[in-house]
Design a protein around this motif. Structure first.
Motif, mmCIF file in Angstrom:
data_model
loop_
_atom_site.group_PDB
_atom_site.id
_atom_site.type_symbol
_atom_site.label_atom_id
_atom_site.label_comp_id
_atom_site.label_asym_id
_atom_site.label_seq_id
_atom_site.Cartn_x
_atom_site.Cartn_y
_atom_site.Cartn_z
ATOM 1 N N SER A 1 0.828 -1.195 0.000
ATOM 2 C CA SER A 1 0.000 0.000 0.000
ATOM 3 C C SER A 1 0.862 1.245 0.000
ATOM 4 O O SER A 1 0.509 2.254 -0.598
ATOM 5 C CB SER A 1 -0.914 0.003 1.224
ATOM 6 O OG SER A 1 -1.601 -1.195 1.298
ATOM 7 N N CYS A 2 1.993 1.146 0.692
ATOM 8 C CA CYS A 2 2.885 2.306 0.722
ATOM 9 C C CYS A 2 3.451 2.587 -0.662
ATOM 10 O O CYS A 2 3.583 3.729 -1.071
ATOM 11 C CB CYS A 2 4.034 2.038 1.666
ATOM 12 S SG CYS A 2 3.663 2.595 3.297
ATOM 13 N N LYS A 3 3.793 1.517 -1.336
ATOM 14 C CA LYS A 3 4.426 1.694 -2.643
ATOM 15 C C LYS A 3 3.435 2.093 -3.712
ATOM 16 O O LYS A 3 3.838 2.491 -4.803
ATOM 17 C CB LYS A 3 5.085 0.380 -3.054
ATOM 18 C CG LYS A 3 6.417 0.138 -2.414
ATOM 19 C CD LYS A 3 7.012 -1.114 -3.026
ATOM 20 C CE LYS A 3 8.133 -1.672 -2.184
ATOM 21 N NZ LYS A 3 8.285 -3.100 -2.431
ATOM 22 N N ALA A 4 2.164 1.939 -3.408
ATOM 23 C CA ALA A 4 1.147 2.114 -4.439
ATOM 24 C C ALA A 4 1.292 3.432 -5.189
ATOM 25 O O ALA A 4 1.204 3.488 -6.415
ATOM 26 C CB ALA A 4 -0.237 2.018 -3.815
ATOM 27 N N ARG A 5 1.562 4.475 -4.432
ATOM 28 C CA ARG A 5 1.630 5.794 -5.048
ATOM 29 C C ARG A 5 2.750 5.870 -6.076
ATOM 30 O O ARG A 5 2.604 6.441 -7.148
ATOM 31 C CB ARG A 5 1.864 6.818 -3.945
ATOM 32 C CG ARG A 5 1.105 8.076 -4.162
ATOM 33 C CD ARG A 5 1.280 8.981 -2.980
ATOM 34 N NE ARG A 5 0.341 8.686 -1.922
ATOM 35 C CZ ARG A 5 0.496 9.117 -0.670
ATOM 36 N NH1 ARG A 5 1.552 9.824 -0.344
ATOM 37 N NH2 ARG A 5 -0.391 8.822 0.242
ATOM 38 N N ARG A 6 3.844 5.234 -5.698
ATOM 39 C CA ARG A 6 5.010 5.229 -6.582
ATOM 40 C C ARG A 6 4.673 4.464 -7.880
ATOM 41 O O ARG A 6 5.000 4.888 -8.978
ATOM 42 C CB ARG A 6 6.125 4.517 -5.812
ATOM 43 C CG ARG A 6 7.484 4.674 -6.356
ATOM 44 C CD ARG A 6 8.130 5.987 -5.955
ATOM 45 N NE ARG A 6 9.020 6.390 -7.033
ATOM 46 C CZ ARG A 6 8.801 7.412 -7.826
ATOM 47 N NH1 ARG A 6 7.763 8.189 -7.642
ATOM 48 N NH2 ARG A 6 9.625 7.699 -8.802
ATOM 49 N N ILE A 7 4.000 3.338 -7.707
ATOM 50 C CA ILE A 7 3.649 2.519 -8.871
ATOM 51 C C ILE A 7 2.750 3.310 -9.813
ATOM 52 O O ILE A 7 2.942 3.314 -11.034
ATOM 53 C CB ILE A 7 2.910 1.239 -8.415
ATOM 54 C CG1 ILE A 7 3.824 0.395 -7.545
ATOM 55 C CG2 ILE A 7 2.426 0.447 -9.605
ATOM 56 C CD1 ILE A 7 3.135 -0.761 -6.878
#
Lengths: 660, 396
Positions: B198-204
């Motif tokens: 979920s944390c990485k989602a924005r980056r993806i």
């Protein structure tokens, strides 16, 4: 920067629903849509590639799914269907429940996976070239199936899998194609034997499609001949296993192989023919109609003046055949009395409404099964299936089957086919009866309850709800909302000649709801005060089209024009994988006299002496198809879904009833 | 529809005089805002009882441009979780552990979305749980997520995030045949993985959307969305040439903040008032919006004004892109604008409003899927209809 519009590589987008299948082949995976050649820094270690995304919960939805996956997936992947990562080629062939080849592979897991693993890259190159060849040869075939051959991408095979309904038919040519290499032949045999033991889903194809398929196969065979020479030399990988046969196969050897394969193919063809049920009877085909008439139990006389566009549908003079059938009762010994009774009720119109008809049919079958005893030297599975088929054709003669009944019959037959051989007759009968009870309970009664719960959340105080005709689910929703004490008003729209809405009106008014009753002529007037439209349906098709009582499309269209949300309430067992674009191809013709005669009004007899004139045709359609854009929501036992998600339900749960 | 008809106006006049026997303000937002706030509107245009919890977190997170209500909202934030903490402390074997505390401590990180904070907090619940059976653990987890959700019923992403977490964590086949300790460690592992994802989602999402931003394009942005900002920041860092139109984003003026941030990155920015959207739309190449929640139909619920912008863009054939993490996918299906839990926000008009004048204080609107072009999520770039596909796969 020079990279202006360098990103012309159109990024991949996953789509659901309906789009042209011939769109450019999808890139390997949508997570890769970040092109490596773009101006931004390359992201080889993009987090997408090495992490699961939060919503990829391996669904342990049904035991059935897991079983299939466990059986088919060659690698110990926990839940292939949930994977979103770019999938390496060697288990591409067997991903997910939507895999077109599954109906074959599922029955014989160990043979399919090694072949695809062994062949590896070589197979794919061959695959694509053969695909191209085919496309050029028979465009129709290729266009409808191109998705299935695009094995380079899981995603695309998934999306492709959406529109093609005839899965096993697709799967076989694929198997054959790799049969260009001679070593696959024994596998085909194996496939054959296994597929005959476990009967794949019945699929419907039209004549034209089968012809196209045959042509394609012929083309593929020709292509395969060439390929064995060209591909066999160019790619060395697949050759490793059969180098002698491949590289310098002498002409006689190959011809033997070809002829051998022909035999295999012919038997396959036979097998396939068995699987595909005959196309729907076209009633404008005279010779067939004659043949069917000879077999028919119900002696229906046909109406004379039929509308040109609807000649393919059966139309009979109503009301004449009842005494005839009654007199024949004792001559028809194979017909079970319960079946006979239900059939007559269909004929007379005493049972109507999708659920009621379905339940009546199932209960009749239950009676049949209870009284059934296997004749000597026959197996229960086969004999009972044949018997039920004959009853079904009797029902069809009484009144054409609805699509939901078709689904139900399919369920029952699959249950019979799946009976363990170890069961004794009484055990088998008991298990079938229990299955029928469960179907009625789970798929109809409980499903209705769930639908009601969902639908009530969309009824607010002060709403004005419109409904058309009489749908039992909608009636239950309205009554339940009233019980909950919601303050709302109901508009019942009705139409001639059945005027089913009057019965509904009577029941609702009796319960104390405030109702408005009007005919469909006034729908555009009444619509502007309506806040929600609740409609029932006979069936919902894969493209989101709602197949329902004639007039529904009109109501939905008017509601759409007034921006009033249209909610369709439909149990999931009525979902059908077929696609319908208009209401001409599949419909039912009612009694034409019902249009011209108004009961109780002797003064309106303008058409009395005209019914036999050649230049007048009466058309009394029973159903129509509502396009999905007029539908805001479908409320089903799986929740509230948009019409675009119908294929998802069909795909994910269409087989469920084979397992319950 | 019926409230447009004259009969309704008559009805309404009657209903204004006659007190309602039921509670229509919630179900029929037309009757809201409640009249009791009108008396003090002259002195204070923003009575705090009108502020939804949803809006308070938004205010706290986005550091919205000052206003006297901000202090109030902050005060409300301080107050609100406190009373809930008392009731929902999960006292486990003498050592009290509270989800809410955990949640609040995570929430203090400005870059962390609310739902991710909730996911982290729930993961902590599993870790601190001293249950001895799977069932107990599950019940406790359910309790914790319920208390989190009850803290703010208007936040869609919080509810959806909690639900998704429950699904993700508890639906592993491994649970069936392992002993409790290993099952629990596996749960923790999954929970942490989920939090990480979920944390990485924005980056993806930022990566995925780069394909769609071409050089020389003009992007219209509405409100302040951290995902959209990440997208634009990534584009700017990869030396793409584009310019951004920011709407002002009334009432919290979140557009101003976005324009500030973008200006710091040397992206050419132009600020518009919210009503200038149609005027500028012919210059715009694409519209980028965030979302509070993505609903089952594939439509989005987002800051007030999104629907309007999407409508204008649709009629001018401009693509509307939505950037939203997958934990915002919610099992909701609004049929129209009023068919949602209303999230109210204070509106500062700058001048006193006469008490007879009603103010529409809804903070969000619903944009139907037919006005959206694509959704950028961490699952990939999706058409709106795929959302329902994903949701069905998840929840059924």
């Amino acid at each position: 920067m020079d990279a202006r519009r360098a990103t012309t590589t159109v990024p991949r987008v996953r789509q659901v629903g309906f789009f042209t299948p011939n769109a450019p082949p999808a890139q390997p995976s949508r997570t890769h849509s970040f092109p490596l050649d773009s101006s931004s820094p390359p992201l080889s270690n993009s987090p997408v590639n090495n992490s699961l995304s939060p919503v990829m919960i391996p669904p342990s939805r049904h035991l059935s799914d897991n079983l299939v996956h466990r059986a088919t997936s060659p690698l110990p992947v926990p839940e292939p269907s949930a994977f979103r990562r770019p999938i390496r080629s060697h288990y591409v062939a067997v991903v997910g429940s939507y895999n077109p080849t599954e109906s074959l592979l599922g029955s014989s897991p160990p043979l399919a996976s090694p072949s695809s693993r062994v062949i590896g890259d070589g197979e794919f190159s061959e695959e694509s070239s053969a695909g191209w060849f085919r496309r050029s040869n028979s465009a129709k075939f290729a266009s409808s199936f191109s998705g299935a051959f695009d094995l380079t991408s899981v995603k695309s095979s998934e999306t492709g899998g959406f529109h093609q309904v005839k899965k096993p038919v697709v799967a076989q040519p694929k198997e054959e194609k790799s049969g260009a290499a001679a070593f696959v032949e024994p596998q085909i045999n194996k496939v054959l034997s296994s597929s005959s033991s476990t009967k794949p889903l019945k699929e419907k194809t039209t004549k034209a499609e089968r012809r196209a398929l045959q042509e394609a196969q012929r083309a593929a065979k020709a292509a395969a001949k060439d390929m064995t020479v060209s591909v066999g030399v160019s790619t060395s990988k697949p050759v490793k296993h059969q180098p002698a046969q491949r590289k310098d196969a002498p002409p006689p050897a190959s011809s033997i192989a070809v002829s051998d394969r022909k035999g295999v193919e012919r038997s396959m063809e036979k097998e396939r023919r068995k699987d595909i049920p005959a196309p729907r009877m076209q009633f404008d085909d005279k010779s067939r109609v004659e043949k069917a008439k000879k077999r028919a139990v119900v002696n229906q006389s046909e109406a004379r003046n039929r509308v040109e566009l609807f000649r393919h549908l059966p139309q009979y003079e109503h009301g004449t055949q009842l005494p005839d059938l009654e007199s024949k009762f004792f001559q028809l010994d194979p017909m079970h009395p319960a079946v006979y009774k239900v059939g007559l009720q269909y004929l007379a119109g005493d049972i109507s409404g999708g659920n009621a008809r379905c339940i009546a049919m199932l209960q009749a079958f239950q009676e049949v099964i209870k009284d059934y005893s296997t004749p000597p030297e026959k197996s229960l599975t086969r004999d009972l299936t044949a018997k039920i088929s004959s009853f079904v054709s009797f029902f069809t003669e009484c009144r054409p089957l609805s699509m939901s009944m078709g689904n139900t019959i399919r369920f029952l037959k699959s249950r019979i086919a799946k009976l363990p051989l170890t069961f004794s007759e009484s055990e088998a009968k008991a298990s079938l009866c229990a299955d029928i009870d469960r179907f009625i309970n789970e798929k109809i009664v409980l499903a209705d309850n769930v639908i009601i719960r969902h639908a009530v959340t969309k009824i607010m105080d002060g709403d004005v709800l419109l409904t058309y005709g009489s749908s039992c689910v909608v009636e239950m929703i309205l009554l339940y909302a009233h019980e909950l004490g919601k303050q709302f008003r109901v508009v019942i729209v009705d139409s001639r000649p059945k005027l089913k809405g009057q019965a509904l009106l009577r029941r609702l008014v009796g319960k104390g709801l405030s109702c408005t009753y009007t005919h469909i002529n006034a729908v555009s007037y009444i619509m502007h005060e309506v806040t929600r439209v609740f409609l029932g349906s006979s069936s919902v098709l894969s493209n989101g089209t709602v197949y329902s009582r004639v007039g529904t499309a009109c109501v939905a269209m008017v509601a759409h024009a007034f921006h009033v949300p249209v909610l369709i309430c439909c149990e999931a067992y009525k979902f059908h994988e077929r696609v319908l674009l208009d209401s001409i191809c599949s419909n039912e013709l009612g009694d034409p006299d019902a249009l011209s005669k108004v009961p109780g009004r002797m003064d309106i007899n303008y058409l009395d002496d005209l019914t036999n004139k050649d230049n007048m045709q009466l058309l009394n359609l029973m159903y129509d198809a509502t396009p999905s854009e007029y539908v805001s929501m479908i409320i089903t036992d799986y929740g509230m879904i948009p019409p675009t998600s119908v294929p998802v339900i069909v795909r994910e749960y269409g087989r469920e009833y084979l397992w319950i | 529809m019926w409230w447009r008809s004259p009969s309704f106006i008559l009805d309404k006049q009657q209903s204004d005089t006659v007190p309602h026997q039921r509670n229509p303000p919630d179900t029929l937002p037309l009757h809201s805002p409640p009249p009791f706030s009108m008396a003090d509107t002259l002195q204070n245009p923003n009575p705090e009882n009108n502020i939804s919890a949803y809006y308070q977190t938004r205010a706290a997170h986005h550091a919205v441009v000052t206003g006297d209500w901000l202090a109030q909202a902050q005060a409300a934030i301080g107050r609100d979780p406190d009373d809930s903490t008392d009731t929902t402390v999960a006292t486990v074997a003498g050592k009290p552990f509270s989800v809410i505390d955990e949640f609040n401590s995570w929430r203090k990180q400005p870059e962390l979305a609310e739902a991710v904070a909730a996911i982290r907090a729930l993961a902590a619940v599993i870790r601190n749980c001293q249950a001895t059976t799977m069932m107990e653990l599950e019940i406790e987890l359910k309790k914790a997520s319920d208390s989190l959700k009850s803290g703010d019923t208007t936040s869609i992403s919080l509810t959806a995030g909690c639900d998704l977490f429950m699904r993700y964590v508890t639906r592993t086949s491994a649970l069936e045949y392992e002993d409790f300790d290993s099952a629990k460690s596996r749960l923790i592992e999954r929970a942490e993985k989920f939090g990480e994802i979920s944390c990485k989602a924005r980056r993806i999402i930022a990566m995925l959307s780069q394909d769609f931003i071409f050089d020389g394009c003009t992007i219209l942005v509405h409100g302040f969305s951290r995902v959209v900002f990440e997208v634009l920041k990534t584009a700017a860092q990869s030396k793409k040439l584009f310019r951004v139109f920011c709407t002002e984003g009334r009432p919290d003026r979140s557009g101003l903040r976005l324009s500030n941030e973008l200006a710091k990155l040397d992206v050419p920015v132009k600020l518009l008032i919210d009503s200038a959207v149609a005027y500028t739309m012919d210059e715009v190449d694409m519209v980028f919006v965030g979302a509070d929640g993505v609903v089952e139909s594939g439509g989005i619920i987002n800051m007030m004004g999104t629907f309007q912008i999407a409508l204008v863009a649709h009629s001018m054939n401009k693509p509307v892109y939505v950037a939203a993490e997958s934990y915002k996918f919610a099992r909701l299906y609004p049929l129209d604008q009023k068919d949602m839990v209303p999230a109210l926000c204070p509106i500062d008009f700058g001048v006193p409003i006469p008490s007879k004048v009603e103010v529409e204080t809804s903070a969000r609107d619903y944009t139907p899927p037919q006005y959206l072009t694509l959704l950028f999520t961490d699952l990939g770039v999706l058409t709106p209809s795929v959302v329902s596909d994903e949701l069905i796969q998840l929840y059924l």
